[in-house]
Design an enzyme around this catalytic site. Structure first.
Site, PDB file in Angstrom:
ATOM      1  CE  LYS A  21      -4.484  -8.801  -9.135  1.00  0.00           C
ATOM      2  NZ  LYS A  21      -3.168  -8.140  -9.065  1.00  0.00           N
ATOM      3  NE  ARG A  46       5.223  -8.069 -14.368  1.00  0.00           N
ATOM      4  CZ  ARG A  46       3.923  -8.288 -14.266  1.00  0.00           C
ATOM      5  NH1 ARG A  46       3.289  -7.958 -13.174  1.00  0.00           N
ATOM      6  NH2 ARG A  46       3.260  -8.849 -15.247  1.00  0.00           N
ATOM      7  N   PRO A 101      -3.067  -5.280  -4.125  1.00  0.00           N
ATOM      8  CG  PRO A 101      -5.109  -4.355  -3.536  1.00  0.00           C
ATOM      9  CD  PRO A 101      -3.846  -4.060  -4.274  1.00  0.00           C
ATOM     10  CD  GLU A 102      -0.942 -10.518  -6.556  1.00  0.00           C
ATOM     11  OE1 GLU A 102      -1.562 -11.204  -7.370  1.00  0.00           O
ATOM     12  OE2 GLU A 102       0.025  -9.805  -6.871  1.00  0.00           O
TER      13      GLU A 102
END
Ligand SMILES: [Zn+2]
Length: 288
Positions: free
Chosen positions: A61, A272, A2-3
């Site tokens: 978050k 990444r 989830p962002e």
């Protein structure tokens, strides 16, 4: 994973469904979900029975419940796959149910997490930067661009002080929280800045532009994801589908830039993939 906008959707859903309700019992269905509560699952459950949820808050978050408006709080992180479900008590248990909250009336709250990287724990509230009380383990986490109290100028000053690559500091949760790899690439594309830009050479205007862009793209995702509620069985994970439709840079390798038509490039950064437009976001001459 989830962002930030999805986590905000979860926070709003939780505020609608559990705020003001009194917990009658907590059942820990899998010990890994409370591994950060060092006193164990029995203590976790005992500490919460009989207490009323008086706030549902978020920083980056991380989510937390204030209980009894007091000195401690229930900290939650969704990890890779965590979901909060509001479910009637007679409903068959979800497959990956980890923690079950029963209230003195109304539906239950289930924490469901297939991969169990997320979890919950009870911690004292401590003062953080800005004077807010936050759970102790996240006292170092900065405000995020969606936070109403986010201080843009202070965040820009924090970026310029770091003397590193721009994308690295966008991902640094102690400077600005909640910006992950996807939103960093989207914000950099909107601000026409390459992630390797040295932060100490960034102008204040550029700093404001990249953080403003991050807030814009998050707000757009929140608007797209804010409708995924159902009164009976609420999946407050808020998967918005936003990412399928609206990304300009992230995951768009070899597709034409929506601004100039140049194929989007993929580069490796911090183990990444980073995505950017070679023409709109030229590599800086000076790098770290
Ligand atoms: Zn372009």
């Amino acid at each position: 994973m989830p962002e930030l906008p999805e986590v905000e959707v979860v926070r709003r859903g939780l505020a609608d469904h559990v705020l003001g309700r009194t917990i009658s019992a907590v059942a820990v269905e899998h010990p890994r979900a409370v591994r950060r509560h060092v006193e164990g699952g029995g203590d976790f459950a005992a500490r919460l029975a009989g207490r009323t949820i008086t706030g549902v808050r978020r920083r980056g978050k991380y989510l937390w419940f204030d209980v009894d408006g007091g000195t401690d709080a229930v900290l939650a992180h969704l990890g890779m796959s965590g979901q909060m479900l509001v479910a009637e008590a007679d409903r068959p248990a979800a497959k990956h149910l980890r923690i079950r909250f029963t209230f003195d009336d109304g539906p239950q709250l289930w924490f469901v997490d297939q991969r169990t990287f997320g979890g919950m724990s009870v911690h004292p509230l401590v003062p953080a930067a800005g004077g807010d009380l936050v759970p102790a383990p996240i006292a170092h986490i900065a405000r995020d661009p969606m936070d109403p109290a986010f201080d843009l100028d202070a965040a820009v000053a924090g970026i310029r002080r770091k003397r590193t690559e721009l994308k690295r500091v966008l991902l640094d949760q102690t400077v600005i929280s909640g910006i992950g790899n996807i939103y960093a690439d989207e914000a950099l594309w909107r601000a026409r800045l390459h992630g390797l830009r040295p932060t100490e050479l960034l102008t204040r205007k550029q700093g404001r532009e990249v953080l403003g862009a991050a807030a814009e793209v998050m707000d757009a995702a929140l608007a797209a994801g804010g409708t995924s509620f159902d009164a009976l069985y609420v999946n407050v994970n808020g998967a918005s589908g936003y990412f399928d439709r609206s990304l300009d840079a992230y995951g768009q390798a070899d597709r034409p830039c929506r601004r100039c038509g140049t194929p989007i490039r993929r580069e490796s950064f911090m183990n990444r993939s980073s995505f950017s437009c070679p023409r709109c976001q030229p590599r800086p001459r000076t790098t770290h």
